[in-house]
Structure formats: C-alpha cells, structure tokens
Enzyme design. Structure first.
Site, mmCIF file in Angstrom:
data_model
loop_
_atom_site.group_PDB
_atom_site.id
_atom_site.type_symbol
_atom_site.label_atom_id
_atom_site.label_comp_id
_atom_site.label_asym_id
_atom_site.label_seq_id
_atom_site.Cartn_x
_atom_site.Cartn_y
_atom_site.Cartn_z
ATOM 1 C CG HIS A 1 45.925 42.157 48.466
ATOM 2 N ND1 HIS A 1 47.150 41.813 48.970
ATOM 3 C CD2 HIS A 1 45.922 43.499 48.342
ATOM 4 C CE1 HIS A 1 47.861 42.908 49.178
ATOM 5 N NE2 HIS A 1 47.141 43.952 48.803
ATOM 6 C CG ASP B 1 42.971 49.898 44.861
ATOM 7 O OD1 ASP B 1 43.821 49.003 44.723
ATOM 8 O OD2 ASP B 1 43.258 51.070 45.145
#
Ligand code: SDX
Length: 428
Positions: A307, A364
């Site tokens: 991320h 996700d």
C-alpha cells in the site's frame, strides 16, 4: 516550535511557512517557491511526499494503521453504523439524527429513478463489456439526462445533486450486474433500506419473491463502509482534479470510476481473486508465486499486498479477514480459495522481501472472497468498491468546490529536444 522551512539553492536561501493539521501532520507551503527562486519547482513521482490539499474528511496514519472518517474510527463505524449513516457523515461532516437520516433516505429514494432511455445505452454494450466500463459510461451519461450544471453555492442545488447520484448510482451498479447475468433490468423497492435495496436490485429474479439474507446484508453494509473513503487515493484525487475544472459532479465521478478500475488500485480485488484461482489451479503452490512476486524480471505482483500509505496492516484488511471467516461460516460455505489466501498471507508475513518492504495485505486482499460468497461475479468486484467509495468521492468533490480550490494544473520538468529549425520533408 519550528514554524518555517529553510531551503538553500546555491547562494540563495529561501524560507517557507509550515502548516500543521489537527493530527500534528506538518507540510511545507511552497506556493511562493517558483516566483521567489526564479522558476525552481519540486518534482515527486507518484506524489509520495506531496500533499494536494487540506481536507477535514478522512484521517489515516499508515505507520500506525489508523483510519478515521470525520474523527470516528473505522473499527467503530464498521461495527456499529449503517452505510447510509456513514455516507451522511462523510458528506456533511456529522452523524445524522434519526430524523436527518430518514429525510436523507427519503430524498434519495425520491431521485432513484433512472431515465428509461439509459436502458438503450446499456443494451448497446456487448455482454462481455466490463461492468466498470459500463458504470463509468452510464455515470457520465447521467449528465445528458440531468444537463443543468449545479450552482455549488446553492445549498439546495448541491444537496439535490448529491441525493440524485446517491439514488441513481446503485441502480446503475445493479443494472451492470444484471446485464452480465442476463437478467431484465429492474428496480428494488422504496420500502427497503439502502443496502437491502441494492441487494434486491442486484439479485432479485423476475419470477420469485426476493428475501434478504441478513448475513449477506450485514457483510455488504460493512464492506461498503470500509470502502467509503480513503483520503487522497488515486481515484479520489482524480475526482478532485476533474472537479477543479468545474466539470460537473457526475462527470467527475465517471473519471474517478475509470481511475479506480486500474489493477494497482480498486481493480486489485478482481486481480486478487484471479491470482488466488491461478494458484489453486496450479496445485496451491504459494511458494512459486511468492518467488514470482519477488523476481524483478517477472511483472507478477502479489495482488492485494502492499500500500502507498499503510506500512503496517491496513485496518480494513483486518476487519474484512474476520468478516470473511464469519460470512463463509454463517453461509456454510467452505471456499478453498480462503485457505489459499491465508497460506499466501502467512508466507508473505514471514518473508524478508515483504517484511523489509512493509508489504501487508490491503483492503482488496480478502474482500473478493466475501463478494464471491455473496454470489457476485468477479468482474463486479471493483464495481462494488465504487459503490462503497461513492460517498467519499462526493464528500471530497463537495469539499474541493466549497473550498473554492483553484484548477489543478501540475508543473513539469521538460526533458525533450531543445529548439531546432524545421526542415522540409525533401531534406529528411
Ligand atoms: C487500493 O491509495 C489508497 O488509499 C488506495 C486504496 C483506497 O482505499 O483507495 O487503499 C485502495 O488501491 C489498495 C491497493 C490495491 N493494489 C494492489 O493490491 C496491487 C498490488 N500492490 C502494488 O502494486 C503496490 O503495493 C501499490 C500500488 C499498492 C503501492 O505501490 P507503491 O507505493 O508505488 O510502492 P512501490 O511500487 O514503489 O513498491 C515498493 C517496493 C518495490 O520493490 P523495490 O523496488 O523497493 O525492490 O515494494 C515492491 C515493489 O516492487 N512491491 C511489491 C508489491 N507491492 C510493492 N512486490 C510484490 N508484490 C506487491 N504487491
């Protein structure tokens, strides 16, 4: 207390004010840099160190794994709130009273009919069209059916545009899914709650009474809340910069949907499921895929990992992982993909390549497992992300417009040819 930053360029030194946010974040305000330094600018590929705006909507601390919407922790909101309540909070800044929420929902339902001519547009798409492309096109097409541009200084007009898109967007999402499933386009019912109505529009079959499964409803409510906003991510920054040209809300949202589609961003939830399926089909050989993810010559990445901001666990991933276990258990589904996901996660969490780069599961990684358990086709996963992110995009667009922010127009450093004369084609 330091309140200035000093920059030395050659013989010259410059001072710039520091600004501090309510969470003690510090930024150097360099708005005078180019004029003071006779043209020097900064450059920061991917804006890893560059703030685009001040915002009061969402705070996240990537090092500590903190995420808050208007000061409320994501953990509390996911546990206790209703998605429409969170949408109201993000957009208007406060949790609604019972009456305010009821009125908001009433006004949304009042605007939830989509012009029937939109069906002609959706019919024109091939069955194989990706629903994110359909959703982006239909969202932009709404402008054709709602042509008057919104006077953002009018509270009524801004509110009107907000409830309009909050009402019509779930219909477009459901129609995109029904197109894939070959089901006739439909409406839910105004007697249902917001999330229940989304479920009814997505799943109801024309020849049977649709009953809401409370487990699925709670899981969807939680997933939509977890996706509702995430400060200046790629798609939100897109909505803000498109809106900064004073393009309308629907056009700005359509651009945000396109940005979200990318597999490095919201498209990752579809890519994660496809990756897990490939690993399972390959005999569940997680070590092979870990090696591929670490091989610089191999474009393969471990989708759902890493991320830009979270260098600790994505707090949303933690919540979704627990929810995935719960939903599969409650629905009595034993999905071997979940086992592959957990094995892969364990491998990565103990692998120096991932640990050194602080690559953890993100929002996700597990969400697709729940969507799949709900019977949502994999190509619809990113559409579900967009449905959750809608209130965040609206809130950010509204904040940018009400804040009278200037049109976004970054600078560049030119690295092409210096001046040269034109030579006729006969001489080339
Ligand atoms: C979302 O920004 C947001 O807030 C987004 C989001 C939201 O709510 O809006 O949180 C939603 O987009 C989540 C992220 C979904 N994307 C994925 O899961 C795709 C896989 N992950 C990546 O491609 C990557 O981690 C990003 C895009 C998420 C972040 O990329 P960065 O910050 O630009 O980091 P990077 O590409 O510079 O990577 C740093 C290093 C590199 O290795 P080195 O050059 O240092 O040797 O880590 C490696 C990368 O190669 N790396 C990975 C990896 N992610 C980063 N290696 C293998 N697999 C990965 N997934």
């Amino acid at each position: 207390m330091i309140d200035k930053a000093k920059l030395q360029i050659g013989e010259n030194s410059y001072e710039f004010p520091l600004i501090e946010g309510t969470e003690n974040e510090i930024a150097i305000d360099i708005k005078t840099l180019r004029s003071l330094s006779n043209g020097v600018i900064t450059i920061d590929a991917g804006y890893k160190n560059t703030g685009a705006c001040k915002s009061a909507i969402t705070f996240l601390d990537g090092e500590k794994g903190i995420l808050r919407y208007r000061g409320y922790s994501i953990e509390e909101l996911a546990e206790k709130a209703d998605f429409l309540e969170v949408a109201y909070l993000l957009i208007f800044g406060e949790l609604p009273t019972k009456e305010e929420l009821a009125q908001f929902h009433l006004d949304i339902k009042d605007k939830a009919i989509v012009d029937d001519d939109v069906r002609k547009i959706i019919d024109a798409f091939p069955k194989t069209a990706h629903p994110m492309g359909i959703l982006s096109s239909l969202t932009s097409a709404l402008t054709a059916f709602n042509p008057t541009s919104v006077n953002v200084d009018s509270k009524e007009e801004m509110y009107g545009a907000i409830v309009k898109i909050m009402g019509k967007f779930p219909v477009l999402v459901a129609w995109a899914m029904r197109k894939i499933n070959g089901l006739p386009l439909n409406y839910g019912s105004n007697s249902l709650g917001y999330v229940e109505n989304v479920m009814s529009m997505m799943f109801a079959k024309p020849n049977e009474e649709y009953t809401i499964n409370p487990i699925v409803k709670d899981a969807l409510n939680k997933l939509l809340i977890l996706h509702a906003d995430h400060e200046q991510n790629c798609s939100t920054s897109t909505v803000r910069i498109v809106g900064s040209s004073h393009a309308g809300l629907f056009a700005s949202l359509s651009a945000g949907i396109s940005a979200l589609w990318g597999p490095l961003h919201g498209g990752a939830n579809q890519a994660v499921l496809e990756m897990l399926e490939a690993i399972k089909a390959d005999g569940g050989d997680t070590k092979k895929y870990m090696a591929k993810a670490k091989d610089k010559n191999d474009p393969f990445r471990l989708m759902g990992f890493g991320h830009r901001v979270y260098k600790n666990f994505d707090p949303r991933a933690k919540i979704i992982k627990v929810a995935a276990d719960q939903v599969l258990n409650d629905l009595g589904i034993n999905d071997p993909i979940l086992d592959v996901a957990k094995a892969l996660e364990q491998e990565a969490l103990n692998d120096p390549y991932f640990v050194d780069r602080k690559l953890y599961p993100n929002v996700d990684f597990y969400s697709g497992i729940i969507y799949r358990a709900m019977g949502i086709p994999v190509e619809m996963f990113t559409v579900m992300f967009a449905l959750g992110r809608l209130p965040g995009w609206i809130a950010q667009w509204r904040e940018m417009r009400l804040g009278k922010e200037p049109i976004g127009r970054p600078r560049q450093i030119y690295t092409g040819e210096t001046h040269r004369g034109f030579n006729n084609i006969s001489q080339r």
